[in-house]
Design an enzyme around this catalytic site. Structure first.
Site, PDB file in Angstrom:
ATOM      1  N   ASP A   1       0.861  -1.163   0.000  1.00  0.00           N
ATOM      2  CA  ASP A   1       0.000   0.000   0.000  1.00  0.00           C
ATOM      3  C   ASP A   1       0.912   1.231   0.000  1.00  0.00           C
ATOM      4  O   ASP A   1       2.109   1.126   0.305  1.00  0.00           O
ATOM      5  CB  ASP A   1      -0.884  -0.027   1.253  1.00  0.00           C
ATOM      6  CG  ASP A   1      -1.679   1.235   1.431  1.00  0.00           C
ATOM      7  OD1 ASP A   1      -2.320   1.671   0.456  1.00  0.00           O
ATOM      8  OD2 ASP A   1      -1.672   1.789   2.548  1.00  0.00           O
TER       9      ASP A   1
ATOM     10  N   ASP B   1      -0.283   5.150   0.793  1.00  0.00           N
ATOM     11  CA  ASP B   1      -0.583   6.145   1.823  1.00  0.00           C
ATOM     12  C   ASP B   1      -0.515   5.542   3.220  1.00  0.00           C
ATOM     13  O   ASP B   1      -1.099   4.492   3.493  1.00  0.00           O
ATOM     14  CB  ASP B   1      -1.978   6.728   1.601  1.00  0.00           C
ATOM     15  CG  ASP B   1      -2.064   7.546   0.322  1.00  0.00           C
ATOM     16  OD1 ASP B   1      -1.009   7.997  -0.164  1.00  0.00           O
ATOM     17  OD2 ASP B   1      -3.181   7.736  -0.192  1.00  0.00           O
TER      18      ASP B   1
END
Length: 302
Positions: A100, A102
């Site tokens: 991922d 953010d």
């Protein structure tokens, strides 16, 4: 007739040319063109707009120096780690590792930072809180937040110049180690490719290994919408992205997903393993449900 330009802001920033375009249709039925030159690429540009957490200054894409605001200068995160040794052993077996972006690869939440920059931070925060209550789908929440922000090309260019992302401590070292172990690295995000591409470039991750959302812009540079066909624009999209990644290989590969949020945890399966990361933000439900959990990427180094 309204016409829109769709593509990567990194490419658009480099050149204002719209040569090499092909027609598409927006969700509202209006005609648009796709900037073919700005589609995802394998080559890497030389000057990413990004900053490393351990540095005190950064060089922007225009060559100027800009002071770095340390975004993790917060109180130490409580030790929520679980089964870190087993997580290390598992990563040694992983042939594909998906991160991922953010609050994982970078310390910030891109859409929140962009909203704040565009003067819409409070409105977007209120909508995000409402969406977390389960009152709307991921795509609806994404649309409503973008309809509030309405970021223009000019705003995004300025945002990239003045708000370079901060790479989380230990990410570079972990990715280097995984590459030495012959693992393929992917970024799988519900954010926007125009904000994430500088991060991918800084980490030397080819953009064909990036799954993220895409924005539409009218030819005058104003916001026109987003690509609703991208798998990451929908609930369960990260799992769909991992299925696509697996399909690229003839032999079944061991896939690990690393992230901070529920959308990351829910991507396993199809990912074989999930490692929760809480170095920037601890999501209690993720920490509770994850088999493996770390708050420092250094704990995954062997």
């Amino acid at each position: 007739m309204n016409r829109a330009l769709f593509g990567s802001l990194v490419a658009i920033s480099a050149t204002e040319s719209s040569a090499g375009v092909s027609p598409v249709t927006l969700a509202n039925g209006s005609a648009a063109v796709v900037d073919v030159a700005a589609t995802r690429r394998n080559s890497l540009p030389a000057a990413p707009i990004c900053k490393a957490l351990k540095h005190t200054s950064a060089t922007l894409g225009n060559g100027s120096s800009n002071a770095v605001r340390m975004t993790n200068d917060r109180a130490p995160v409580a030790d929520h780690a679980k089964r870190t040794q087993e997580a290390r052993d598992m990563l040694r077996k992983a042939q594909i590792v998906c991160f991922d972006v953010d609050s994982t690869v970078i310390t910030e939440e891109g859409i929140d930072e962009l909203a704040q920059f565009c003067g819409k931070g409070a409105e977007v925060a209120a909508l995000t809180k409402e969406a977390m209550g389960g009152s709307m789908t991921f795509q609806e929440a994404l649309k409503r937040r973008l309809d509030i922000i309405k970021p223009s090309q000019k705003q995004i260019r300025e945002f990239l110049k003045t708000h370079p992302s901060t790479i989380s401590a230990g990410v570079r070292e972990l990715i280097d180690q995984l590459r030495q172990n012959s693992a393929e690295i992917y970024l799988v995000s519900g954010g926007f490719d125009c904000l994430i591409e500088p991060v991918a470039d800084a980490l030397e991750i080819p953009l064909c290994n990036l799954f993220a959302n895409k924005l539409y812009f009218y030819f005058n540079g104003t916001y026109a919408g987003f690509d609703t066909t991208q798998v990451t624009s929908k609930s369960g999209g990260k799992g769909e992205a991992i299925k696509i990644i697996k399909s690229r290989f003839k032999n079944n590969k061991v896939v690990a997903m690393i992230g901070d949020g529920m959308t990351d945890l829910e991507a396993s399966p199809p990912a074989d393993y999930f490692i929760g990361y809480g170095g920037n933000a601890v999501r209690e439900e993720v920490q509770k449900r994850a088999t493996y959990y770390v708050t420092n990427f250094g704990d995954l180094l062997w």
